[in-house]
Each structure stands twice: as structure tokens, then as C-alpha cells.
Write a protein that holds these residues in place. Structure first.
Motif, PDB file in Angstrom:
ATOM      1  N   VAL A 134       8.936   3.300   6.795  1.00  0.00           N
ATOM      2  CA  VAL A 134       7.527   4.641   6.465  1.00  0.00           C
ATOM      3  C   VAL A 134       6.198   3.506   7.851  1.00  0.00           C
ATOM      4  CG1 VAL A 134       5.466   4.859   4.993  1.00  0.00           C
ATOM      5  CG2 VAL A 134       7.734   3.860   4.504  1.00  0.00           C
ATOM      6  N   ARG A 135       5.699   4.988   8.657  1.00  0.00           N
ATOM      7  CA  ARG A 135       5.097   5.239   9.265  1.00  0.00           C
ATOM      8  C   ARG A 135       3.670   4.119   9.470  1.00  0.00           C
ATOM      9  NH1 ARG A 135       6.936   6.683  14.269  1.00  0.00           N
ATOM     10  NH2 ARG A 135       8.493   7.395  14.469  1.00  0.00           N
ATOM     11  N   PRO A 136       3.039   3.543  10.016  1.00  0.00           N
ATOM     12  CA  PRO A 136       2.208   2.817   9.475  1.00  0.00           C
ATOM     13  C   PRO A 136       0.859   3.924   9.162  1.00  0.00           C
ATOM     14  CG  PRO A 136       2.657   2.210  11.874  1.00  0.00           C
ATOM     15  CD  PRO A 136       3.482   2.712  11.285  1.00  0.00           C
ATOM     16  N   ARG A 137       0.214   3.537   8.380  1.00  0.00           N
ATOM     17  CA  ARG A 137      -1.495   4.349   8.732  1.00  0.00           C
ATOM     18  C   ARG A 137      -2.706   3.139   8.468  1.00  0.00           C
ATOM     19  NH1 ARG A 137      -2.031   6.579   2.616  1.00  0.00           N
ATOM     20  NH2 ARG A 137      -0.497   5.013   2.615  1.00  0.00           N
ATOM     21  N   PHE A 138      -3.204   2.968   9.857  1.00  0.00           N
ATOM     22  CA  PHE A 138      -4.130   1.794   9.904  1.00  0.00           C
ATOM     23  C   PHE A 138      -5.274   2.249   8.692  1.00  0.00           C
ATOM     24  CE2 PHE A 138      -0.872   0.769  12.646  1.00  0.00           C
ATOM     25  CZ  PHE A 138      -0.713  -0.411  12.264  1.00  0.00           C
ATOM     26  N   GLU A 139      -6.023   3.495   9.485  1.00  0.00           N
ATOM     27  CA  GLU A 139      -6.814   3.720   8.613  1.00  0.00           C
ATOM     28  C   GLU A 139      -6.481   3.430   6.961  1.00  0.00           C
ATOM     29  OE1 GLU A 139     -10.139   4.658  10.055  1.00  0.00           O
ATOM     30  OE2 GLU A 139      -8.466   3.940  12.096  1.00  0.00           O
ATOM     31  N   VAL A 140      -6.054   3.614   6.358  1.00  0.00           N
ATOM     32  CA  VAL A 140      -5.780   3.199   4.799  1.00  0.00           C
ATOM     33  C   VAL A 140      -5.551   1.809   4.755  1.00  0.00           C
ATOM     34  CG1 VAL A 140      -4.511   3.741   3.488  1.00  0.00           C
ATOM     35  CG2 VAL A 140      -4.451   5.600   4.547  1.00  0.00           C
ATOM     36  N   TYR A 141      -4.645   1.034   5.473  1.00  0.00           N
ATOM     37  CA  TYR A 141      -4.801  -0.481   5.582  1.00  0.00           C
ATOM     38  C   TYR A 141      -6.240  -0.388   5.261  1.00  0.00           C
ATOM     39  CZ  TYR A 141      -0.193   0.842   6.338  1.00  0.00           C
ATOM     40  OH  TYR A 141       1.168   1.208   6.124  1.00  0.00           O
ATOM     41  N   LYS A 142      -7.380  -0.286   6.672  1.00  0.00           N
ATOM     42  CA  LYS A 142      -8.855  -1.074   6.436  1.00  0.00           C
ATOM     43  C   LYS A 142      -9.627  -0.140   5.755  1.00  0.00           C
ATOM     44  CE  LYS A 142     -10.136   0.042  10.777  1.00  0.00           C
ATOM     45  NZ  LYS A 142     -10.115   0.870  12.469  1.00  0.00           N
TER      46      LYS A 142
ATOM     47  N   VAL B 163       1.062  -1.094  -0.066  1.00  0.00           N
ATOM     48  CA  VAL B 163       0.020   0.128   0.144  1.00  0.00           C
ATOM     49  C   VAL B 163       1.042   1.335  -0.100  1.00  0.00           C
ATOM     50  CG1 VAL B 163      -1.627   1.146   1.211  1.00  0.00           C
ATOM     51  CG2 VAL B 163      -2.390  -0.774   1.314  1.00  0.00           C
ATOM     52  N   GLU B 164       2.087   0.799   0.600  1.00  0.00           N
ATOM     53  CA  GLU B 164       2.631   2.056   0.944  1.00  0.00           C
ATOM     54  C   GLU B 164       3.386   2.628  -0.056  1.00  0.00           C
ATOM     55  OE1 GLU B 164       2.657   4.242   3.447  1.00  0.00           O
ATOM     56  OE2 GLU B 164       1.476   3.348   4.421  1.00  0.00           O
ATOM     57  N   GLN B 165       3.698   1.427  -1.486  1.00  0.00           N
ATOM     58  CA  GLN B 165       4.534   1.723  -2.295  1.00  0.00           C
ATOM     59  C   GLN B 165       3.610   2.462  -3.109  1.00  0.00           C
ATOM     60  OE1 GLN B 165       6.576  -2.005  -2.435  1.00  0.00           O
ATOM     61  NE2 GLN B 165       8.402  -1.304  -2.278  1.00  0.00           N
ATOM     62  N   ARG B 166       2.628   1.476  -3.469  1.00  0.00           N
ATOM     63  CA  ARG B 166       1.341   2.498  -4.006  1.00  0.00           C
ATOM     64  C   ARG B 166       1.697   3.344  -4.007  1.00  0.00           C
ATOM     65  NH1 ARG B 166      -4.861   1.254  -2.755  1.00  0.00           N
ATOM     66  NH2 ARG B 166      -4.562   2.810  -1.419  1.00  0.00           N
ATOM     67  N   ASP B 167       1.335   4.388  -2.821  1.00  0.00           N
ATOM     68  CA  ASP B 167       0.673   5.577  -2.403  1.00  0.00           C
ATOM     69  C   ASP B 167       1.762   6.342  -3.280  1.00  0.00           C
ATOM     70  OD1 ASP B 167      -1.830   4.207  -2.396  1.00  0.00           O
ATOM     71  OD2 ASP B 167      -1.928   4.676  -0.261  1.00  0.00           O
ATOM     72  N   GLU B 168       3.224   6.241  -2.842  1.00  0.00           N
ATOM     73  CA  GLU B 168       3.855   6.761  -2.750  1.00  0.00           C
ATOM     74  C   GLU B 168       5.039   5.929  -3.752  1.00  0.00           C
ATOM     75  OE1 GLU B 168       6.175   9.209  -3.148  1.00  0.00           O
ATOM     76  OE2 GLU B 168       5.603   9.743  -1.737  1.00  0.00           O
ATOM     77  N   PRO B 169       5.138   6.401  -4.953  1.00  0.00           N
ATOM     78  CA  PRO B 169       5.931   6.097  -6.445  1.00  0.00           C
ATOM     79  C   PRO B 169       7.902   6.194  -6.080  1.00  0.00           C
ATOM     80  CG  PRO B 169       4.059   7.854  -7.374  1.00  0.00           C
ATOM     81  CD  PRO B 169       4.664   7.164  -5.824  1.00  0.00           C
ATOM     82  N   THR B 170       8.552   7.484  -4.511  1.00  0.00           N
ATOM     83  CA  THR B 170       9.617   6.876  -4.872  1.00  0.00           C
ATOM     84  C   THR B 170      10.200   5.535  -4.121  1.00  0.00           C
ATOM     85  OG1 THR B 170       9.462   8.300  -2.940  1.00  0.00           O
ATOM     86  CG2 THR B 170       9.859   9.006  -4.931  1.00  0.00           C
ATOM     87  N   LEU B 171       9.038   5.613  -2.996  1.00  0.00           N
ATOM     88  CA  LEU B 171       9.431   3.674  -2.824  1.00  0.00           C
ATOM     89  C   LEU B 171       9.384   2.440  -3.713  1.00  0.00           C
ATOM     90  CD1 LEU B 171       6.889   4.195   0.727  1.00  0.00           C
ATOM     91  CD2 LEU B 171       9.642   4.614   0.338  1.00  0.00           C
ATOM     92  N   ARG B 172       8.617   2.623  -4.473  1.00  0.00           N
ATOM     93  CA  ARG B 172       8.882   1.758  -5.056  1.00  0.00           C
ATOM     94  C   ARG B 172       9.772   0.774  -5.647  1.00  0.00           C
ATOM     95  NH1 ARG B 172       3.611   4.368  -9.455  1.00  0.00           N
ATOM     96  NH2 ARG B 172       1.684   4.153  -7.543  1.00  0.00           N
ATOM     97  N   GLY B 173      10.088  -0.861  -5.470  1.00  0.00           N
ATOM     98  CA  GLY B 173      11.443  -1.171  -5.969  1.00  0.00           C
ATOM     99  C   GLY B 173      12.322  -1.060  -4.791  1.00  0.00           C
TER     100      GLY B 173
END
Length: 357
Positions: A76-84, A21-31
């Protein structure tokens, strides 16, 4: 007894869910190697991307160890509301295929598709359709296991990860189980796997070769389960109303401990394990219990119920320490400690395994 109708069960498991989810929402994290959690000295990895896993970074690993294994690791700090919220999207997809959905956490669930609501030719095709919908609607990959029971479906979903699926048919089930290490079996944790290894049981074939009486002698009430799964048998239904009443973790020390610092280090590790589950499931309980087993096998527990759910990692750690410190000085060496959280929900009721609100 055999089921009168062969069930068609799918286990869906999202691939590196939080990190993806974090990599999806922040392209700079991909790969890049990504860990969800805190890089603080006492932090713990809640989830790791596949790039991070290549370095041996896993959930529940202390952050300082993770950084030692992978110096380029990005926390990356967790974003549990997003995951839910994403989990609710996925659950809505499941509901188009079956009413029999048993979530295990935000990122995995069992589905019984025997009734074939979607009129697809096979359970394999159903799993492919579900995974395609998840990718199209969330941008995330899921893996799937398909089989005639829950035990085998869960094993199968891990067999082609990431972004794959695998089926275990009734004809191949028992023989396939024999080829697997028992450490992969649901219900066989690290402590039990180590005990089995000492008894010469390392594969499903080894486990199947042991008579029930032998298993009862060494594993007590769990013997029947081990005897059944060694034969690919599991008659548990997919239960959409299942609730979880507690979550706990325990460890047996290599030697009996007296030193408070060593005892507390073990308690904190168990508290961290439990916290990882609580975060993953977005489930927080009001009651914390510490279990202590002494060298003479005498066992005691200490519990405290809080006015509100323990939804803070530091609070769970401190509560666990306060409870173990209440038995100091220990009467004799301590061989095992455990930490459990229970009393989910503000009113003390058990908490559903999936937050569908």
C-alpha cells in the motif's frame, strides 16, 4: 546521583502504526499481510502489519526480499498526511494527562506523568486510560511501558506487544535488565551488539560484569551510557523541547571494498535506512552527507546542501551515489560507509521530533 523524586514515565508506542491505519481505513486489508511502501525492484518496506511480520517482513527490508518471504504480501502506498493527522489526535490525548511529552516520531513518545494531572491512582492506570482513549478515538491499538526512567520504559513497551503494557518498578529494574539481550538496548545497534558479542557480552548481566575501564577501552565515549543502563540507570528527563538535528545510518563491510558496485550497494542500503526514518518521522532535510572510512581507518565526509528538503526517495539515493562517486577511484579499500540527512526545515533550523502544527 539518584533523582530526589522517583519519576513516573510512560513510553507509548503505536502497534504497526502505518499498516494499522491502512487496515483500519480499508476493511479488505484486515487480517492480511500488509506492507506500506513500494513493490518496485528498489523499493523498501516502510512498515509492516503483524500478519506480514510473521513471515519476517520488517521495516527497511527491500521490497523484493519482502515479496520473496511473503508472496501474498499486499503493498500500500504511504499516506503521510493521514498518519500525521492521526498522530496529532494521539498527541492531543497525551496533553490531557501531562505537559511533559517528548515525541520520538509520529507513532511513539515519552510521557512524564509524575505530577498526575488526571488524578489516577497509578502510572499503570494512567497508561491504561491513555491506551483506551487512543483506541476509542482513533480505532488503533497502542502498547505502553511504565517505569522510573526512559530507558526502562522504552524497553517495557516492547515487552507485551501488540496491544499490551508492562511495568518495571524500581525494585525490579536492575535485575530485569540483566536478563535481557543487549541487542534490545536503546543505543546498542547491530554493529555494536556484534562487537559486544565478540567480547563475550550478550546479556545485561554480561554488560554489568564489565568494569567501566574495560568499556571505555572498547567503546570510548559511549562507555558511561552502557555502564549505567546495565544497572537500570538513566537520569535523562522527558524533554518536550527536544529537536533532532540529523538522521543517519552506517555499515561496516565484512572486508575492505574497492569495487564501485559493492560500495554503492552499501551506500544505497544506508540511504534506504535513512529514508525509512524520514518517512516515519515526516522529516526531510536539505543536506545529505556521505561518510567513508578506509581500511587504514582514515575517515572523510562529502556533503551537499539542496535548495529544498530532500523529500523524494530516489533523490536521496541519487544524492548519496553522487557523493560517494566523487571520491573515485578510492585511494585504498573502504571498510565503512554511512549516509546522513540534516538541516531539517526550509530555513535550515532543526526540526521538532513531532509535527504538532
Amino acid at each position: 546521583m539518584p533523582d530526589p523524586v522517583t519519576r513516573k514515565i510512560i513510553h507509548i508506542d503505536m502497534d504497526a502504526f502505518y499498516a494499522s491505519v491502512e487496515q483500519r481505513d480499508e476493511p479488505t486489508l484486515r487480517g492480511r499481510p500488509v506492507a506500506v511502501g513500494s513493490p518496485a525492484a528498489r523499493g523498501v518496506v516502510a512498515a509492516a502489519s503483524y500478519e506480514a511480520r510473521a513471515f519476517g517482513v520488517r521495516s527497511a527490508l527491500p521490497s523484493i526480499t519482502a515479496l520473496r518471504r511473503c508472496p501474498d504480501l499486499v503493498f500500500v502506498r504511504p499516506r503521510f498526511e493521514v498518519y500525521k493527522a492521526v498522530s496529532r489526535q494521539i498527541h492531543a490525548i497525551f496533553a490531557d494527562y501531562t505537559d511533559l511529552i517528548q515525541p520520538l516520531s509520529l507513532d511513539e513518545a515519552y510521557l512524564d506523568v509524575t505530577a498526575n494531572r488526571a488524578a489516577l491512582p497509578t502510572a499503570w492506570a494512567t497508561a491504561k486510560a491513555i491506551r483506551a482513549r487512543i483506541l476509542a478515538e482513533t480505532g488503533l491499538n497502542a502498547s505502553a511501558g511504565i517505569s522510573y526512567n526512559k530507558f526502562l520504559a522504552k524497553l517495557a513497551s516492547d515487552h507485551r506487544k501488540p496491544n499490551g503494557q508492562f511495568a518495571v518498578t524500581p525494585e525490579m529494574g536492575a535485575a530485569w535488565v540483566e536478563t535481557l539481550p543487549v541487542s534490545r538496548f536503546h543505543g546498542v545497534g547491530p554493529v555494536t551488539a556484534a562487537k559486544m558479542k565478540r567480547l563475550g557480552i550478550e546479556t545485561g548481566a554480561d554488560l554489568r560484569a564489565r568494569p567501566l575501564a574495560f568499556l571505555e577501552e572498547h567503546f570510548g565515549s559511549s562507555a558511561g551510557w552502557y555502564h549505567a543502563i546495565a544497572r537500570g540507570e538513566d537520569h535523562r528527563p522527558v524533554n518536550p523541547d527536544r529537536v533532532r538535528k540529523s538522521s543517519g545510518s552506517e555499515t561496516t563491510f565484512d572486508r575492505d571494498l574497492i569495487d564501485p558496485a559493492e560500495i554503492e550497494a552499501g551506500v544505497l542500503r544506508m540511504a534506504d535506512d535513512v529514508w525509512t526514518w524520514c518517512e516515519k518521522a515526516a522529516a526531510f532535510g536539505r543536506t545529505v552527507t556521505v561518510k567513508i572510512k578506509f581500511g587504514d581507518f582514515r575517515q572523510i565526509t562529502r556533503s551537499r546542501s539542496h535548495p529544498a528538503p530532500v523529500a523524494d526517495h530516489a533523490l536521496l539515493r541519487q544524492a548519496s551515489l553522487d557523493l560517494v562517486r566523487s571520491i573515485y577511484p578510492p585511494e585504498t579499500g573502504i571498510r565503512l560507509v554511512g549516509v546522513t540527512v540534516s538541516n531539517f526545515g526550509g530555513d535550515g533550523a532543526a526540526l521538532p521530533l513531532f509535527d504538532g502544527s
